[in-house]
Design a protein around this motif. Structure first.
Motif, PDB file in Angstrom:
ATOM      1  N   GLY A  42       0.768  -1.238   0.000  1.00 59.03           N
ATOM      2  CA  GLY A  42       0.000   0.000   0.000  1.00 59.03           C
ATOM      3  C   GLY A  42       0.799   1.289   0.000  1.00 59.03           C
ATOM      4  N   GLU A  43       2.097   1.234  -0.242  1.00 57.59           N
ATOM      5  CA  GLU A  43       2.879   2.470  -0.283  1.00 57.59           C
ATOM      6  C   GLU A  43       2.511   3.304  -1.506  1.00 57.59           C
ATOM      7  OE1 GLU A  43       7.090   2.518   0.448  1.00 57.59           O
ATOM      8  OE2 GLU A  43       6.935   0.655   1.604  1.00 57.59           O
ATOM      9  N   ASN A  44       2.642   4.609  -1.359  1.00 56.00           N
ATOM     10  CA  ASN A  44       2.414   5.546  -2.458  1.00 56.00           C
ATOM     11  C   ASN A  44       3.303   6.764  -2.221  1.00 56.00           C
ATOM     12  OD1 ASN A  44       1.532   7.115  -4.560  1.00 56.00           O
ATOM     13  ND2 ASN A  44      -0.550   7.358  -3.794  1.00 56.00           N
ATOM     14  N   GLU A  45       4.302   6.921  -3.068  1.00 57.92           N
ATOM     15  CA  GLU A  45       5.212   8.055  -2.919  1.00 57.92           C
ATOM     16  C   GLU A  45       4.662   9.325  -3.563  1.00 57.92           C
ATOM     17  OE1 GLU A  45       9.113   6.765  -4.221  1.00 57.92           O
ATOM     18  OE2 GLU A  45       8.976   4.971  -2.972  1.00 57.92           O
ATOM     19  N   LYS A  46       3.565   9.202  -4.285  1.00 59.22           N
ATOM     20  CA  LYS A  46       2.891  10.307  -4.981  1.00 59.22           C
ATOM     21  C   LYS A  46       3.721  10.895  -6.113  1.00 59.22           C
ATOM     22  CE  LYS A  46      -0.393  11.186  -1.495  1.00 59.22           C
ATOM     23  NZ  LYS A  46      -1.671  10.705  -1.892  1.00 59.22           N
ATOM     24  N   ILE A  47       4.987  11.216  -5.850  1.00 56.70           N
ATOM     25  CA  ILE A  47       5.900  11.695  -6.896  1.00 56.70           C
ATOM     26  C   ILE A  47       7.244  11.013  -6.679  1.00 56.70           C
ATOM     27  CG2 ILE A  47       7.195  13.657  -7.797  1.00 56.70           C
ATOM     28  CD1 ILE A  47       4.859  15.436  -7.105  1.00 56.70           C
ATOM     29  N   VAL A  48       7.780  10.422  -7.738  1.00 58.69           N
ATOM     30  CA  VAL A  48       9.088   9.779  -7.660  1.00 58.69           C
ATOM     31  C   VAL A  48      10.106  10.673  -8.356  1.00 58.69           C
ATOM     32  CG1 VAL A  48      10.449   7.766  -8.316  1.00 58.69           C
ATOM     33  CG2 VAL A  48       8.062   7.475  -7.607  1.00 58.69           C
ATOM     34  N   MET A  49      11.159  10.980  -7.650  1.00 59.24           N
ATOM     35  CA  MET A  49      12.229  11.810  -8.199  1.00 59.24           C
ATOM     36  C   MET A  49      13.366  10.917  -8.700  1.00 59.24           C
ATOM     37  SD  MET A  49      10.990  14.778  -7.895  1.00 59.24           S
ATOM     38  CE  MET A  49      12.373  15.838  -8.229  1.00 59.24           C
ATOM     39  N   PRO A  50      14.032  11.320  -9.788  1.00 53.27           N
ATOM     40  CA  PRO A  50      15.124  10.515 -10.330  1.00 53.27           C
ATOM     41  C   PRO A  50      16.393  10.597  -9.492  1.00 53.27           C
ATOM     42  CG  PRO A  50      14.872  12.523 -11.595  1.00 53.27           C
ATOM     43  CD  PRO A  50      13.753  12.502 -10.597  1.00 53.27           C
ATOM     44  N   GLU A  51      17.202   9.569  -9.607  1.00 53.65           N
ATOM     45  CA  GLU A  51      18.523   9.528  -8.994  1.00 53.65           C
ATOM     46  C   GLU A  51      19.504   9.293 -10.134  1.00 53.65           C
ATOM     47  OE1 GLU A  51      21.630   9.843  -7.031  1.00 53.65           O
ATOM     48  OE2 GLU A  51      19.806  10.019  -5.837  1.00 53.65           O
ATOM     49  N   TYR A  52      20.203  10.343 -10.534  1.00 48.00           N
ATOM     50  CA  TYR A  52      21.062  10.267 -11.711  1.00 48.00           C
ATOM     51  C   TYR A  52      22.397   9.586 -11.447  1.00 48.00           C
ATOM     52  CZ  TYR A  52      17.636  13.570 -13.443  1.00 48.00           C
ATOM     53  OH  TYR A  52      16.472  14.174 -13.810  1.00 48.00           O
ATOM     54  N   GLY A  53      22.815   9.484 -10.217  1.00 52.35           N
ATOM     55  CA  GLY A  53      24.088   8.859  -9.904  1.00 52.35           C
ATOM     56  C   GLY A  53      25.245   9.852  -9.849  1.00 52.35           C
ATOM     57  N   ALA A  54      25.034  11.053 -10.339  1.00 51.64           N
ATOM     58  CA  ALA A  54      26.027  12.122 -10.324  1.00 51.64           C
ATOM     59  C   ALA A  54      25.316  13.412 -10.644  1.00 51.64           C
ATOM     60  CB  ALA A  54      27.135  11.857 -11.335  1.00 51.64           C
ATOM     61  N   ALA A  55      26.001  14.509 -10.427  1.00 56.84           N
ATOM     62  CA  ALA A  55      25.415  15.799 -10.776  1.00 56.84           C
ATOM     63  C   ALA A  55      25.267  15.884 -12.302  1.00 56.84           C
ATOM     64  CB  ALA A  55      26.299  16.928 -10.285  1.00 56.84           C
ATOM     65  N   ALA A  56      24.217  16.514 -12.753  1.00 56.94           N
ATOM     66  CA  ALA A  56      23.998  16.693 -14.188  1.00 56.94           C
ATOM     67  C   ALA A  56      25.075  17.633 -14.755  1.00 56.94           C
ATOM     68  CB  ALA A  56      22.615  17.272 -14.448  1.00 56.94           C
ATOM     69  N   HIS A  57      25.561  17.305 -15.921  1.00 56.75           N
ATOM     70  CA  HIS A  57      26.567  18.147 -16.587  1.00 56.75           C
ATOM     71  C   HIS A  57      25.838  19.178 -17.439  1.00 56.75           C
ATOM     72  CE1 HIS A  57      29.707  15.500 -15.246  1.00 56.75           C
ATOM     73  NE2 HIS A  57      29.039  14.461 -15.724  1.00 56.75           N
ATOM     74  N   ILE A  58      25.696  20.351 -16.895  1.00 60.31           N
ATOM     75  CA  ILE A  58      24.982  21.423 -17.579  1.00 60.31           C
ATOM     76  C   ILE A  58      26.000  22.510 -17.950  1.00 60.31           C
ATOM     77  CG2 ILE A  58      23.168  23.162 -17.387  1.00 60.31           C
ATOM     78  CD1 ILE A  58      21.834  21.288 -15.327  1.00 60.31           C
ATOM     79  N   THR A  59      26.022  22.851 -19.208  1.00 58.30           N
ATOM     80  CA  THR A  59      26.977  23.853 -19.643  1.00 58.30           C
ATOM     81  C   THR A  59      26.467  25.252 -19.348  1.00 58.30           C
ATOM     82  OG1 THR A  59      26.040  23.861 -21.863  1.00 58.30           O
ATOM     83  CG2 THR A  59      27.893  22.387 -21.479  1.00 58.30           C
ATOM     84  N   ALA A  60      27.368  26.169 -19.124  1.00 58.75           N
ATOM     85  CA  ALA A  60      27.005  27.558 -18.862  1.00 58.75           C
ATOM     86  C   ALA A  60      26.587  28.243 -20.171  1.00 58.75           C
ATOM     87  CB  ALA A  60      28.184  28.298 -18.268  1.00 58.75           C
ATOM     88  N   PRO A  61      25.618  29.136 -20.097  1.00 63.26           N
ATOM     89  CA  PRO A  61      25.226  29.871 -21.303  1.00 63.26           C
ATOM     90  C   PRO A  61      26.412  30.637 -21.884  1.00 63.26           C
ATOM     91  CG  PRO A  61      23.740  30.342 -19.477  1.00 63.26           C
ATOM     92  CD  PRO A  61      24.867  29.557 -18.926  1.00 63.26           C
TER      93      PRO A  61
END
Length: 124
Positions: A103-122
């Motif tokens: 009967g568990e319900n997390e309502k929203i599941v968030m991802p676990e990427y395993g590392a910080a996302a590599h986002i480039t600077a504008p």
């Protein structure tokens, strides 16, 4: 029916559990995951309204694959008013299935990427 969804790689894995039967499907989604995931789910489940619970692989994995898969799964769970749970590791399916069965319900599941996302600077 309960669905277990893994979009952490270019291959999308779906397990459909109905009573005591269990069917496994896979789809080489590649770069078509966003466009084809709902159609894939509809084809394999018959009717999305028959889904009574969703278990998802939280990661680690592809940033885009997890983001798309979890967004679709969270939206389905909310719109159908059904429970959703997330799990990680090699036995994530059994863990998610166990959570749903008690009967568990997390309502929203968030991802676990395993590392910080590599986002480039504008550039500007």
């Amino acid at each position: 029916m309960i669905i277990l969804l893994d979009t952490s790689t270019a291959t999308c894995f779906l397990t459909v559990v109905d009573d005591e039967t269990r069917q496994d499907f896979e789809w080489q989604a590649g770069r078509t995951l966003a466009r084809g995931l709902l159609k894939f789910l509809e084809e394999k489940t018959g009717d999305l309204h028959d889904i009574s619970g969703i278990g998802v692989m939280r990661g680690p994995g592809s940033f885009t694959g997890l983001r798309i898969g979890l967004t679709v799964a969270n939206t389905l769970a909310d719109s159908l008013n059904i429970p959703i749970v997330g799990a990680m590791g090699e036995d994530w399916r059994e863990t998610a299935l166990g959570k749903l069965r008690v009967g568990e319900n997390e309502k929203i599941v968030m991802p676990e990427y395993g590392a910080a996302a590599h986002i480039t600077a504008p550039r500007k």
